[in-house]
Write a protein that holds these residues in place. Structure first.
Motif, short mmCIF file in Angstrom:
data_model
loop_
_atom_site.label_atom_id
_atom_site.label_comp_id
_atom_site.label_asym_id
_atom_site.label_seq_id
_atom_site.Cartn_x
_atom_site.Cartn_y
_atom_site.Cartn_z
N TYR A 115 60.93 12.56 44.24
CA TYR A 115 59.64 12.17 43.68
C TYR A 115 59.11 13.30 42.80
CZ TYR A 115 59.47 8.47 47.24
OH TYR A 115 59.75 7.38 48.02
N THR A 117 56.33 15.67 41.46
CA THR A 117 55.09 16.27 41.95
C THR A 117 54.25 16.70 40.74
OG1 THR A 117 56.00 18.50 42.04
CG2 THR A 117 56.30 17.10 43.99
N LEU A 124 62.13 13.73 49.75
CA LEU A 124 61.72 13.37 51.10
C LEU A 124 62.90 12.75 51.82
CD1 LEU A 124 58.25 11.70 50.38
CD2 LEU A 124 58.72 14.11 50.89
N LEU A 139 50.96 12.39 53.50
CA LEU A 139 50.59 11.76 52.23
C LEU A 139 49.46 10.75 52.37
CD1 LEU A 139 54.21 11.24 50.87
CD2 LEU A 139 52.50 12.83 49.95
N VAL A 152 52.49 11.58 46.14
CA VAL A 152 53.26 12.81 45.91
C VAL A 152 52.82 13.48 44.61
CG1 VAL A 152 55.56 13.71 45.39
CG2 VAL A 152 55.26 12.11 47.27
N TRP A 155 50.34 16.40 44.53
CA TRP A 155 50.66 17.66 45.23
C TRP A 155 51.50 18.59 44.36
CZ3 TRP A 155 50.00 19.08 50.57
CH2 TRP A 155 49.35 18.12 51.36
N LEU A 160 53.52 20.59 49.25
CA LEU A 160 53.90 19.37 49.97
C LEU A 160 55.09 19.64 50.88
CD1 LEU A 160 53.55 16.41 50.56
CD2 LEU A 160 54.88 15.88 48.49
#
Length: 469
Positions: A115, A117, A124, A139, A152, A155, A160
């Motif tokens: 993902y 950021t 993840l 989250l 996400v 962050w 994160l």
């Protein structure tokens, strides 16, 4: 290590990448350099990657083969050659099983993945329910991929990562190789030996009976491993006749990985938070020849099965283990998986940079898991030989991050022949009647003398055997 005339790994200097890697791996295990000359690599082609993954596959499977050849020589007096098929070695770093009339379940949870950021990328790992719940709690969103992506994006990657890990989840921010080399954990793990070896207690030598075509017959291997390196190691050992007993907590599942890694094994449930089941594990440990485990470095200690306890129960045990990020440094007890280590250590960023892509590009296979798995198998075999010749047990330790450090030293040369998906000819003719249905398995990538991997039972579901030898 020798190559046939058709191998694209051959160079005029004779110092091929796979040979260099084999020398490093075998030396890390304490093997004699001249033994590596008994390896013949045939076949051609490479997996497309920023790193020399096919050379690594051939080298690390050859390392396992060399350790098996040494064991055979110690038991029989005859030292067999080791033959590696480069194409098959590469393919075994993917999935070796091809179902017929049924499908493998999904490898990944719907939330798992990379993902963007606010300042980079994060991965993840949410295949386990408690890891998914931890990430979603941080989250403050549900298990909807678009919602997760939006959350996400608010962050910073490092923040994160720290929050998910603190909540008991698994995540890794993307770093470059240079950033990893400067990171406190990167510095720590890259300073560790590729394999740490410690001498154990005294142990009886093995009996004189020996089946050269099933050279690990009678060897008891207690398997306390899950996705993916440890199960690869014990699959190799069971392929040459070892009695592998895999232990999992009741109800555990790993989806598509189970049919992939369980041929030849018996699989049982034990709840190590239960007193009676812990006593059962003590009995199994006391009677085992080899223990393979892949828990975090402090996990067995917290369950009352630390290194001193294991050695006390069985002084001659060959105790083989790995973790994700190494045995020293601030992340020594951090949860991790191949895909996360690729993000942390710069592998995914290097793939992204080479491809000029707009997102992380991992290796084409889970090479850290598979490579570490074959290295663990080789360590177990070297430990068996040491016990037979010197009447001692031993303890062996490595990590996904340290194995990755070896791979990242070797960038891929231009690929003349690319290895793609397996062809029908790559599979054995015989059907494997697994618990899910018939399947075909790739032909073995290694032969040692006249013996090759073959399993005494097909792949099966977890928890289907008693927890007993």
């Amino acid at each position: 290590m020798r190559h046939d005339q058709n191998s694209d790994a051959t160079q005029a200097s004779g110092e091929t990448v796979d040979r260099i890697m084999l020398s490093r791996l075998w030396s890390a295990l304490g093997g004699k350099p001249e033994q590596a000359e008994n390896v013949l690599v045939s076949g051609e082609g490479s997996l497309q990657s920023v790193y020399a993954v096919s050379d690594f596959a051939a080298a690390v499977i050859a390392t396992s083969g060399l350790a098996l050849a040494e064991w055979i020589a110690a038991r029989s007096g005859t030292g067999p050659d080791v033959r590696i098929d480069r194409r098959l070695a590469s393919l075994w770093f993917g999935f070796s099983i091809a179902p017929r009339d049924w499908e493998l379940p999904s490898v990944w949870d719907a939330v798992a993945g990379d993902y963007a950021t606010a300042d980079g990328w994060i991965r993840l790992h949410t295949n386990a329910r408690h890891h998914r719940e931890a990430a979603l709690a941080v989250l403050e969103t549900g298990p909807d991929r678009d919602a997760v992506a939006a959350a996400v994006g608010l962050w910073r990657a490092d923040d994160l990562e720290a929050a998910v890990v603190s909540a008991g989840g698994c995540a890794a921010a993307m770093r470059s190789e240079r950033e990893w080399a400067r990171h406190p954990q990167g510095r720590a793990v890259l300073a560790e030996p590729l394999m740490r070896v410690d001498q154990g207690g005294g142990a009886p030598r093995f009996a004189t009976e020996f089946e050269i075509l099933r050279p690990l017959t009678g060897i008891r291997v207690l398997d306390l491993t899950r996705v993916l390196a440890g199960p690869v190691a014990t699959r190799f050992l069971s392929g040459f006749g070892a009695d592998v007993l895999r232990i999992d907590p009741p109800g555990w599942d790993e989806g598509a990985v189970i049919p992939e890694v369980t041929p030849g094994k018996r699989c049982a449930w034990l709840d190590l938070k239960d007193g009676d089941d812990r006593e059962r594990l003590k009995m199994l440990l006391a009677q085992a020849d080899v223990l393979v485990h892949g828990y975090r470095s402090d996990a067995l200690e917290s369950l009352g099965f630390g290194a001193d306890v294991r050695a006390g129960l069985n002084p001659g045990l060959i105790d083989v283990s790995l973790d994700a990020y190494g045995w020293t440094g601030p992340w020594a007890t951090r949860r991790g998986f191949d895909s996360l280590v690729q993000m942390s250590s710069g592998i995914a960023e290097a793939g992204m940079a080479q491809a000029a892509a707009d997102r992380p590009i991992p290796l084409p296979v889970q090479a850290l898991d598979h490579g570490a798995g074959y290295l663990l198998a080789a360590a177990a075999l070297r430990g068996l030989t040491m016990r037979h010749t010197h009447a001692i047990g031993s303890r062996w330790r490595t990590s996904l991050a340290r194995v990755g450090g070896l791979l990242t030293e070797h960038r891929q040369r231009p690929v003349a022949v690319q290895i793609g998906k397996p062809a029908q000819a790559d599979y054995a003719d015989e059907m494997e009647p697994t618990d899910w249905g018939n399947a075909r398995r790739l032909r073995p990538p290694v032969t040692v003398g006249d013996t090759a991997m073959a399993w005494d039972r097909p792949a099966g579901k977890l928890g289907t055997s008693p927890a007993a030898w």
